[in-house]
Design a protein around this motif. Structure first.
Motif, PDB file in Angstrom:
ATOM      1  N   LYS A   1       0.741  -1.149   0.098  1.00  0.00           N
ATOM      2  CA  LYS A   1       0.042  -0.115   0.236  1.00  0.00           C
ATOM      3  C   LYS A   1       0.645   1.212   0.000  1.00  0.00           C
ATOM      4  CE  LYS A   1      -4.144   1.711   1.897  1.00  0.00           C
ATOM      5  NZ  LYS A   1      -4.943   1.423   3.204  1.00  0.00           N
ATOM      6  N   VAL A   2       1.522   1.177   0.586  1.00  0.00           N
ATOM      7  CA  VAL A   2       2.939   2.177   0.021  1.00  0.00           C
ATOM      8  C   VAL A   2       3.566   2.763  -0.496  1.00  0.00           C
ATOM      9  CG1 VAL A   2       4.999   3.275   1.229  1.00  0.00           C
ATOM     10  CG2 VAL A   2       3.852   1.865   3.089  1.00  0.00           C
ATOM     11  N   LEU A   3       4.140   1.641  -1.417  1.00  0.00           N
ATOM     12  CA  LEU A   3       4.609   1.354  -2.407  1.00  0.00           C
ATOM     13  C   LEU A   3       3.650   2.058  -3.602  1.00  0.00           C
ATOM     14  CD1 LEU A   3       6.434   1.252  -4.719  1.00  0.00           C
ATOM     15  CD2 LEU A   3       5.603  -1.828  -4.510  1.00  0.00           C
ATOM     16  N   SER A   4       2.235   1.427  -3.207  1.00  0.00           N
ATOM     17  CA  SER A   4       1.556   2.223  -4.662  1.00  0.00           C
ATOM     18  C   SER A   4       1.201   3.657  -4.289  1.00  0.00           C
ATOM     19  CB  SER A   4      -0.527   1.011  -4.544  1.00  0.00           C
ATOM     20  OG  SER A   4      -1.121   1.794  -5.363  1.00  0.00           O
ATOM     21  N   GLU A   5       0.327   4.184  -2.822  1.00  0.00           N
ATOM     22  CA  GLU A   5       0.935   5.631  -2.532  1.00  0.00           C
ATOM     23  C   GLU A   5       1.698   6.471  -3.417  1.00  0.00           C
ATOM     24  OE1 GLU A   5      -1.159   8.661  -1.566  1.00  0.00           O
ATOM     25  OE2 GLU A   5      -1.762   7.182  -1.113  1.00  0.00           O
ATOM     26  N   LYS A   6       3.301   5.423  -3.501  1.00  0.00           N
ATOM     27  CA  LYS A   6       4.203   6.522  -3.695  1.00  0.00           C
ATOM     28  C   LYS A   6       4.343   6.691  -4.801  1.00  0.00           C
ATOM     29  CE  LYS A   6       5.113   6.884   0.119  1.00  0.00           C
ATOM     30  NZ  LYS A   6       5.235   8.839   1.224  1.00  0.00           N
ATOM     31  N   VAL A   7       4.195   5.395  -5.475  1.00  0.00           N
ATOM     32  CA  VAL A   7       3.742   5.817  -7.165  1.00  0.00           C
ATOM     33  C   VAL A   7       3.101   6.444  -7.502  1.00  0.00           C
ATOM     34  CG1 VAL A   7       3.336   4.103  -8.719  1.00  0.00           C
ATOM     35  CG2 VAL A   7       4.955   2.652  -7.661  1.00  0.00           C
TER      36      VAL A   7
ATOM     37  N   ALA B   1      -8.726  20.947 -14.919  1.00  0.00           N
ATOM     38  CA  ALA B   1      -9.491  20.331 -15.265  1.00  0.00           C
ATOM     39  C   ALA B   1      -8.536  18.854 -15.774  1.00  0.00           C
ATOM     40  CB  ALA B   1     -10.468  20.646 -16.152  1.00  0.00           C
ATOM     41  N   LYS B   2      -7.070  19.416 -16.962  1.00  0.00           N
ATOM     42  CA  LYS B   2      -6.227  17.856 -17.530  1.00  0.00           C
ATOM     43  C   LYS B   2      -5.691  16.681 -15.617  1.00  0.00           C
ATOM     44  CE  LYS B   2      -5.223  19.241 -21.567  1.00  0.00           C
ATOM     45  NZ  LYS B   2      -4.413  19.480 -22.959  1.00  0.00           N
ATOM     46  N   ASN B   3      -5.584  18.298 -15.486  1.00  0.00           N
ATOM     47  CA  ASN B   3      -4.836  17.828 -13.595  1.00  0.00           C
ATOM     48  C   ASN B   3      -6.085  16.974 -12.810  1.00  0.00           C
ATOM     49  OD1 ASN B   3      -2.214  18.180 -11.474  1.00  0.00           O
ATOM     50  ND2 ASN B   3      -4.484  18.782 -10.324  1.00  0.00           N
ATOM     51  N   LYS B   4      -7.078  17.305 -12.461  1.00  0.00           N
ATOM     52  CA  LYS B   4      -8.704  17.017 -11.733  1.00  0.00           C
ATOM     53  C   LYS B   4      -7.830  15.258 -12.746  1.00  0.00           C
ATOM     54  CE  LYS B   4     -13.274  17.235 -10.498  1.00  0.00           C
ATOM     55  NZ  LYS B   4     -14.294  17.953 -10.587  1.00  0.00           N
ATOM     56  N   ARG B   5      -8.525  14.938 -14.052  1.00  0.00           N
ATOM     57  CA  ARG B   5      -7.962  14.221 -14.791  1.00  0.00           C
ATOM     58  C   ARG B   5      -7.077  13.250 -14.371  1.00  0.00           C
ATOM     59  NH1 ARG B   5      -6.385  11.593 -19.164  1.00  0.00           N
ATOM     60  NH2 ARG B   5      -7.920  10.248 -20.391  1.00  0.00           N
ATOM     61  N   ASN B   6      -5.877  13.438 -14.653  1.00  0.00           N
ATOM     62  CA  ASN B   6      -4.758  13.135 -13.447  1.00  0.00           C
ATOM     63  C   ASN B   6      -4.783  12.106 -12.202  1.00  0.00           C
ATOM     64  OD1 ASN B   6      -3.761  13.273 -16.769  1.00  0.00           O
ATOM     65  ND2 ASN B   6      -2.748  14.683 -16.191  1.00  0.00           N
ATOM     66  N   GLU B   7      -5.624  12.916 -11.796  1.00  0.00           N
ATOM     67  CA  GLU B   7      -5.428  12.715 -10.226  1.00  0.00           C
ATOM     68  C   GLU B   7      -7.011  11.497 -10.270  1.00  0.00           C
ATOM     69  OE1 GLU B   7      -6.466  14.140  -5.972  1.00  0.00           O
ATOM     70  OE2 GLU B   7      -6.038  15.492  -7.594  1.00  0.00           O
ATOM     71  N   LYS B   8      -8.074  11.708 -10.636  1.00  0.00           N
ATOM     72  CA  LYS B   8      -8.658  10.784 -10.985  1.00  0.00           C
ATOM     73  C   LYS B   8      -8.412   9.181 -11.469  1.00  0.00           C
ATOM     74  CE  LYS B   8     -11.140  13.428  -8.430  1.00  0.00           C
ATOM     75  NZ  LYS B   8     -11.652  12.475  -7.070  1.00  0.00           N
TER      76      LYS B   8
ATOM     77  N   GLU C   1      -6.082   3.737 -10.751  1.00  0.00           N
ATOM     78  CA  GLU C   1      -5.062   2.660 -10.449  1.00  0.00           C
ATOM     79  C   GLU C   1      -4.547   2.666  -8.948  1.00  0.00           C
ATOM     80  OE1 GLU C   1      -1.648   4.031 -12.532  1.00  0.00           O
ATOM     81  OE2 GLU C   1      -2.634   3.950 -14.489  1.00  0.00           O
ATOM     82  N   LYS C   2      -4.412   3.257  -8.534  1.00  0.00           N
ATOM     83  CA  LYS C   2      -4.083   3.201  -7.099  1.00  0.00           C
ATOM     84  C   LYS C   2      -5.611   1.774  -5.999  1.00  0.00           C
ATOM     85  CE  LYS C   2      -4.499   6.323  -3.488  1.00  0.00           C
ATOM     86  NZ  LYS C   2      -3.395   7.391  -2.422  1.00  0.00           N
ATOM     87  N   LEU C   3      -6.932   2.335  -6.606  1.00  0.00           N
ATOM     88  CA  LEU C   3      -7.618   1.347  -5.796  1.00  0.00           C
ATOM     89  C   LEU C   3      -7.825  -0.003  -5.883  1.00  0.00           C
ATOM     90  CD1 LEU C   3     -10.136   1.872  -4.124  1.00  0.00           C
ATOM     91  CD2 LEU C   3     -12.201   2.303  -6.239  1.00  0.00           C
ATOM     92  N   ALA C   4      -6.544  -0.591  -7.768  1.00  0.00           N
ATOM     93  CA  ALA C   4      -7.329  -1.608  -8.127  1.00  0.00           C
ATOM     94  C   ALA C   4      -5.734  -1.300  -7.416  1.00  0.00           C
ATOM     95  CB  ALA C   4      -6.567  -1.595  -9.741  1.00  0.00           C
ATOM     96  N   ASN C   5      -4.959  -1.046  -7.121  1.00  0.00           N
ATOM     97  CA  ASN C   5      -3.766  -2.102  -6.221  1.00  0.00           C
ATOM     98  C   ASN C   5      -2.651  -2.003  -7.790  1.00  0.00           C
ATOM     99  OD1 ASN C   5      -5.339  -1.696  -4.112  1.00  0.00           O
ATOM    100  ND2 ASN C   5      -4.009  -0.344  -3.489  1.00  0.00           N
ATOM    101  N   GLY C   6      -2.821  -1.654  -8.532  1.00  0.00           N
ATOM    102  CA  GLY C   6      -1.976  -2.887 -10.159  1.00  0.00           C
ATOM    103  C   GLY C   6      -0.093  -2.925 -10.420  1.00  0.00           C
ATOM    104  N   GLU C   7      -0.190  -1.303  -9.268  1.00  0.00           N
ATOM    105  CA  GLU C   7       1.292  -1.270  -8.720  1.00  0.00           C
ATOM    106  C   GLU C   7       1.920  -3.272  -8.028  1.00  0.00           C
ATOM    107  OE1 GLU C   7       3.792   0.117 -10.985  1.00  0.00           O
ATOM    108  OE2 GLU C   7       1.868   1.267 -11.917  1.00  0.00           O
ATOM    109  N   LYS C   8       3.182  -3.185  -8.631  1.00  0.00           N
ATOM    110  CA  LYS C   8       3.327  -4.251  -7.944  1.00  0.00           C
ATOM    111  C   LYS C   8       5.046  -3.929  -7.367  1.00  0.00           C
ATOM    112  CE  LYS C   8      -0.797  -6.317  -7.296  1.00  0.00           C
ATOM    113  NZ  LYS C   8      -1.022  -6.576  -5.860  1.00  0.00           N
TER     114      LYS C   8
END
Length: 448
Positions: free
Chosen positions: A157-163, A429-436, A441-448
């Motif tokens: 979770k820490v890794l996902s948050e930092k990614v 608007a673009k910044n908001k889209r990127n953040e969402k 991705e973070k919600l799905a935790n795709g980063e390993k």
């Protein structure tokens, strides 16, 4: 000549571009050097040692004890001699006995009551091993394995948050650089307009107030540029903090972030919060097993070998002794305490089951919310892009009409303000889209 110049300067360009840190390399540095990720990794290692220490109880323990004592206490001295197999009848005070004494039983033997000082050395090996503990050790080992799994999930979770933070910083930098280029273009246009206005004033086709309006707008754009470049510098500081090393230049992404193709089931299966809740449920099941161990008897065995003398290891082989045995313990009644503990463990297990279901529903709701926000941001970006194109065209039109004295400078400035406003709105608007998208991705935790 152009080819020669290109050949001379090409290595310099290549060297300069190679100093820019791409996102892929930054992610690898993040995983290896970020301090919070390192701390989370150490927590996992610590939890693994807890498993080893708990599982090690299966093997029992072997202790070596070396005693040294000196005493003239009658009980101690007699015990020392007996332990070292050196006791004799003289130790009982037979020298004071007289068979002709009718009161022989009342004689106080001096040798027994007032012995000389004696040293005592005893070397002992003692081994204890549990044979059956009511499955307590295996249950506690399972609990420790569950805790280790929780720590591993915390690390992920820490890794996902930092990614998430690193990716967002890279794309924020790309948006900033794009906005800075647009603002610099506007500043260039204002400079051109300022020169045009100055020329028109000289020939009597414009007023000084027109020039003041241009300079005021120029100052406003320059202020916005300073703010944007300050934000750019802050982003570099933040990226350096995440990577735990100095970063002065990055290779900004050139394309927009693609929306991840996750189904709701994919997210629920991979989400770390749900995995943590499920692991906590497994831990509670193991704790229930551990609490039920109190219903069972416990059986342990022990073995001991020792040697004793009034000197260290003196006549060790002749004075050696051994003891072996086993012990069965079974608590028959303790006021219902064990039953209460078992019931509490069952209630805690039911509580965690409810929390797992709640976590799944909460993640599903959050997923639907983020997808809706991404869809809304896409539509907003599409609309603002067209509005910016229109604002650019209108400004160019008004600038040309001003040169022909068909509109006032105030009209031109208003249209330019609208142009700047659309650039800033599009940036938001673009910044908001990127953040969402990164949140998805973070919600799905795709980063390993």
């Amino acid at each position: 000549m152009k080819k020669v110049v290109s050949a001379l300067f090409l290595p310099l360009f290549l060297s300069a571009s190679s100093n820019s840190l791409p996102l892929s390399e930054a992610l690898e540095i993040l995983k290896n050097k970020n301090l919070e990720i390192k701390a989370a990794s150490l927590a996992v290692k610590s939890a693994k040692e807890d498993i080893s220490s708990t599982s090690g109880l299966h093997w029992g323990k072997l202790d070596f004890t070396q005693d040294f004592a000196r005493s003239n206490d009658a009980g101690n001295v007699f015990g020392f001699k007996l332990t070292s197999r050196e006791a004799n009848f003289g130790d009982f005070g037979f020298s004071d006995f007289s068979m002709t004494n009718p009161n022989i039983l009342t004689v106080e033997p001096h040798d027994l009551n007032y012995p000389e000082d004696r040293n005592f050395f005893q070397s002992k090996l003692h081994y204890e091993v549990p044979i059956f503990t009511g499955f307590a050790i295996s249950s506690y080992t399972s609990v420790m394995e569950g805790v280790k799994n929780i720590k591993s999930l915390d690390k992920e979770k820490v890794l996902s948050e930092k990614v998430f933070q690193l990716k967002k910083s890279y794309y924020d930098m790309a948006l900033l650089e794009s906005s800075i280029k647009n603002m610099e273009k506007i500043l260039s246009n204002i400079n051109a307009l300022e020169n045009t206005t100055q020329t028109m004033i000289e020939v009597g086709y414009a007023k000084k107030v027109d020039l003041l309006e241009v300079k005021a707008k120029k100052g406003n754009v320059e202020r916005l540029l300073v703010q944007m470049k300050a934000n750019e510098e802050l982003l570099y500081h933040y990226i350096s903090f995440l990577l735990n090393e100095k970063v002065d230049d990055i290779e900004v992404p050139t394309s927009e972030i693609a929306e991840p193709n996750f189904t709701d089931n994919d997210v629920l299966a991979r989400n770390l919060d749900i995995k943590k809740a499920t692991t906590a449920l497994d831990i509670k099941a193991s704790m229930l097993d551990a609490s039920q161990a109190s219903y069972y008897p416990t059986l342990g065995a022990f073995a001991e070998i020792a040697t004793a003398d009034d000197t260290f290891l003196g006549e060790a082989n002749d004075h050696k002794a051994y003891t072996v045995g086993a012990r069965l313990t079974w608590n028959i009644f303790n006021g219902g305490i064990d039953g209460a503990k078992v019931e509490k463990a069952k209630i805690e297990q039911l509580k965690i089951e409810s929390q797992v279901q709640l976590a799944k529903k909460g993640i599903s709701l959050q997923l639907a919310k983020i997808k809706t926000e991404v869809k809304s941001a896409n539509q907003e970006i599409k609309s603002l892009t067209k509005e910016l194109e229109l604002a650019n065209a209108i400004y160019e039109n008004y600038e040309a009409r001003y040169k022909e004295k068909l509109v006032s400078m105030n009209d031109v400035i208003i249209k330019q303000s609208s142009q700047i406003e659309k650039i800033l709105q599009l940036l938001v608007a673009k910044n908001k889209r990127n953040e969402k998208i990164f949140e998805l991705e973070k919600l799905a935790n795709g980063e390993k």
